[in-house]
Design an enzyme around this catalytic site. Structure first.
Site, mmCIF file in Angstrom:
data_model
loop_
_atom_site.group_PDB
_atom_site.id
_atom_site.type_symbol
_atom_site.label_atom_id
_atom_site.label_comp_id
_atom_site.label_asym_id
_atom_site.label_seq_id
_atom_site.Cartn_x
_atom_site.Cartn_y
_atom_site.Cartn_z
ATOM 1 N N HIS A 235 33.421 39.816 38.363
ATOM 2 C CA HIS A 235 33.718 39.577 39.445
ATOM 3 C C HIS A 235 33.232 39.844 41.186
ATOM 4 O O HIS A 235 31.737 40.313 40.166
ATOM 5 C CB HIS A 235 35.527 41.195 39.690
ATOM 6 C CG HIS A 235 34.663 42.387 40.086
ATOM 7 N ND1 HIS A 235 34.473 42.603 41.194
ATOM 8 C CD2 HIS A 235 34.378 42.990 38.598
ATOM 9 C CE1 HIS A 235 34.070 44.261 41.151
ATOM 10 N NE2 HIS A 235 34.183 44.192 39.722
ATOM 11 N N CYS A 236 32.964 39.580 41.770
ATOM 12 C CA CYS A 236 31.941 39.785 42.794
ATOM 13 C C CYS A 236 33.007 40.841 43.802
ATOM 14 O O CYS A 236 34.090 41.075 43.204
ATOM 15 C CB CYS A 236 31.614 38.450 43.873
ATOM 16 S SG CYS A 236 32.961 37.081 44.415
ATOM 17 N N ALA A 237 32.301 40.295 44.971
ATOM 18 C CA ALA A 237 33.287 41.475 45.909
ATOM 19 C C ALA A 237 34.706 41.222 46.624
ATOM 20 O O ALA A 237 35.857 41.337 47.054
ATOM 21 C CB ALA A 237 32.490 40.582 47.901
ATOM 22 N N ARG B 113 36.577 38.255 44.269
ATOM 23 C CA ARG B 113 36.924 37.074 43.427
ATOM 24 C C ARG B 113 36.578 37.402 42.553
ATOM 25 O O ARG B 113 35.721 38.261 41.967
ATOM 26 C CB ARG B 113 36.309 35.678 43.676
ATOM 27 C CG ARG B 113 35.528 35.356 45.244
ATOM 28 C CD ARG B 113 35.056 34.893 45.584
ATOM 29 N NE ARG B 113 34.452 34.319 46.727
ATOM 30 C CZ ARG B 113 33.878 33.173 47.330
ATOM 31 N NH1 ARG B 113 33.479 32.086 46.525
ATOM 32 N NH2 ARG B 113 33.422 33.108 48.758
#
Length: 471
Positions: A25-27, A29
């Site tokens: 995952h990122c910030a 998503r």
């Protein structure tokens, strides 16, 4: 189990748990890649409750936008599904190695350039993204200390200020170490070696030291603390050396010999060539941006502001952060990137709020209201994917509103003094270090003007067919 339905829906439409090649995952998503892209149901994925949209990166990789609670969602994903596969992107190296010469020959020059550009942007974004919390924290601590010492009577010489100043400045000073770790992890190299390269650049007998040489070859004097590009150039070279010798050195000797050989080759090359090159390039970027601010301020600001919503969609916003942060370190403030991002996020929020005003549909009203406010605060994905891209016209309104807001900020030479993501929540970073509040008030005005412009552009663009568009 709060996110059971969301997770079940995502996994099902990704073709099942067995079809997931990696999941991270990122910030905002969930980032997943499928073994078999044909099994992905994109329409079904977009319809899952709690999913604001998705980006189809290609090659089976999908970014599912779920909002700011991503860390809790990802943790629940691991618990609920029992997923035990890779939790980081294996990167493009395996795909590149699998490509045959015949496949490469079929690619046009344009395709190759696009592929290279995508890999570079993916590397920059994937490297900078994980270290953004450091910059966010340090920037907000600096802003908090400015408020406390200027308005709340806290002694600037006190131990409290000294300690927290140490916290804030440590993040900036030692950033090459964090970037080295993140870049190595992104490229599939042992992250500790990337961190070690950063430590080497910052060591007292190397960092900023004059008169060094390597077998008689002079070492260019560079102060590496707070820099970005030197380590971003150094780690990819290190990855090439690491992967080459990983194939050459016998397996039973790699544990101790592979790191040694890698660093013995990497460090001299970085100090002699790549480090100075990155430093000079970073300085050059700063000169160019300062020239733009002096000679083409309104045009540059308008273009960057308008680009910001597009940058979020394409993922280029994370990649630009490296240049952004390097620029701020060089001149002590940012009067282009961050103000433009502030205008962009605020205009996205205003566009979403215009949809709330125009629609009669209960579900759309709820989403547009909540996501519009959230975007102005600083988290844009719900509004951008759930409203702006979904209905198209709000996206145009947001882009135009961002350009107007960015020009308004440029009119007053708006500056952000420490890095933090753009939004109302991080507006204290616009308070001048000397305590002057004028710039901060212009920041609030820029937020208001951008949001209003995004609202008005969206309203007038879609008013005529509002019922047909929004329900």
């Amino acid at each position: 189990m709060k996110y059971q339905a969301l997770i079940d829906g995502v996994v099902e439409n990704m073709g099942g748990l067995d079809n997931i090649k990696f999941a991270t995952h990122c910030a905002t998503r969930l980032r997943m890649q499928a073994h078999d892209e044909s099994k992905i149901n994109f329409e079904g994925l977009d319809a899952v409750e709690g999913v604001y949209g998705y980006r189809n990166i290609g090659g089976g990789e999908v970014q599912v936008i779920v909002g700011g609670d991503i860390e809790n969602i990802y943790e629940e994903f691991l618990k609920i599904t029992g997923y035990s596969g890779p939790t980081s992107d294996p990167g493009d190296a395996a795909a590149a190695a699998a490509a045959t010469k015949e496949d490469a020959a079929m690619l046009s020059t344009t395709d190759r350039l696009k592929g290279i550009g995508r890999k570079v942007m993916d590397f920059l974004g994937g490297t900078v993204g994980p270290v953004i919390p450091i910059y966010m924290c340090c920037g907000m601590v600096m802003a908090f200390l400015t408020i406390c010492t200027t308005f709340l009577g806290l002694d600037a010489e006190s131990g409290v200020v000294t300690i927290f100043n140490g916290l804030a400045n440590a993040g900036f000073y030692f950033m090459p170490i964090a970037l080295g770790w993140s870049a190595a992890d992104k490229l599939g190299v042992r992250p500790a070696l990337g961190a070690l390269l950063g430590m080497t650049l910052l060591y007292s007998t190397i960092n900023g030291v004059e008169g060094l040489d390597f077998f008689g070859i002079p070492v260019y004097t560079v102060s590496y603390n707070g820099t970005f590009l030197p380590i971003m150039l150094g780690v990819p070279f290190m990855a090439v050396i690491f992967n080459f010798f990983k194939k050459v050195i016998p397996q039973n000797m790699q544990y101790f010999l592979l790191p040694l050989v890698t660093m013995l080759i990497t460090v001299p090359v970085v100090l002699l060539v790549l480090g100075p090159l990155g430093y000079v390039a970073g300085t050059g970027f700063s000169v160019v941006f300062q020239w733009l601010q002096t000679n083409a301020k309104f045009v540059a600001s308008a273009l960057w502001g308008a680009f910001c919503p597009i940058g979020i969609i394409t993922g280029m916003d994370k990649a630009v952060y490296a240049i952004n942060m390097n620029y701020m370190n060089a001149v002590g403030f940012d009067n282009l990137f961050c103000p433009g991002g502030l205008a962009g996020n605020s205009a996205i929020g205003g566009a979403a709020l215009a949809v709330w005003f125009l629609t009669k549909k209960s579900e759309t009203r709820q989403l547009s209201m909540s996501s519009g406010i959230t975007a102005i605060l600083g988290i844009t994905e719900p509004a951008l994917y759930g409203i702006c891209l979904r209905f198209a016209k709000p996206f145009l309104g947001a882009t135009l509103g961002a350009a107007v807001g960015a020009m308004f900020g440029a009119l007053f030479d708006l500056k952000q003094y420490s890095w933090a993501g753009p939004g109302l929540m991080t507006s204290p970073t616009y308070i001048s270090p000397d305590g002057d509040m004028t710039n901060f008030f212009f920041c609030l005005a820029t937020i208001a003007v951008s949001a209003l412009a995004g609202f008005l552009f969206t309203y007038f663009i879609s008013k005529k067919n509002a019922k047909k568009i929004y329900g």
